[in-house]
Design a protein around this motif. Structure first.
Motif: not given
Length: 192
Positions: A79-84, A91-95, A144-150
């Motif tokens: 649930l947390i991407p490995d890529d920094p 985190d940007e979306w969470l804020f 985008n399918e998801w908010m961040v990444g794939d």
């Protein structure tokens, strides 16, 4: 792990979704905001902020704030991407969710559904903000399918929490097919 939460709260549901998805054992302690259960002396002795959700991990370890709890529970998971960079975008979306989305959609929902404030008495600026945050998400989800990444991340979980109740806030999802598709998709992932 004891999770103090109110089942009508999207912020509390975030914790439930993450714990459930990751198969973490927990005890849910239903704590009604509407009944004033977060304002009792007993509750305030445990959590002086008087808010839910919060988690009691035992031995005096208490963690509050839904996004902080999600981040803690999900550390080391998919649930947390490995890529920094993707983790920072999450985190940007969470804020943004806590600063822009939740104060519009959740507040509108609470006023309309639970306080029974007539729509005519709702500040039109709040309605405008609610539509604006959903429109931003709709545009993002066009490409985008998801908010961040794939894959699903905590950004999706956080934004699902109140987006799923948009209709309760008198914010239509009828003209927002990408949000509807995304809500259906995230629901399937979190249930698996």
């Amino acid at each position: 792990m004891k999770v103090y939460g109110d089942s009508i709260s999207g912020n509390c549901l975030k914790v439930k979704y993450v714990a459930g998805h990751l198969g973490l054992p927990y005890e849910w302690i239903e704590t009604s905001v509407l009944k004033g259960e977060t304002r009792t002396a007993e509750f305030l002795a445990i959590n002086p902020a008087g808010q839910v959700p919060f988690v009691d991990f035992g031995e005096g370890r208490i963690l509050a704030q839904s996004n902080a709890i999600m981040r803690y529970l999900a550390r080391g998971s998919d649930l947390i991407p490995d890529d920094p960079w993707l983790a920072a975008k999450m985190d940007e979306w969470l804020f943004w969710e806590q600063y822009s989305h939740e104060p519009a959609v959740a507040v509108l929902r609470f006023k309309i559904k639970f306080q029974r404030v007539p729509l005519s008495d709702i500040d039109p600026i709040l309605i405008k903000k609610g539509n604006a945050v959903l429109d931003l998400m709709e545009r993002h989800l066009t490409e985008n399918e998801w908010m961040v990444g794939d894959r699903v991340s905590l950004a999706d979980v956080a934004l699902k929490a109140y987006s799923q109740f948009a209709e309760d806030a008198n914010l239509s999802l009828e003209s927002r097919p990408n949000i509807r598709r995304w809500l259906s998709g995230i629901g399937k992932v979190l249930m698996s």
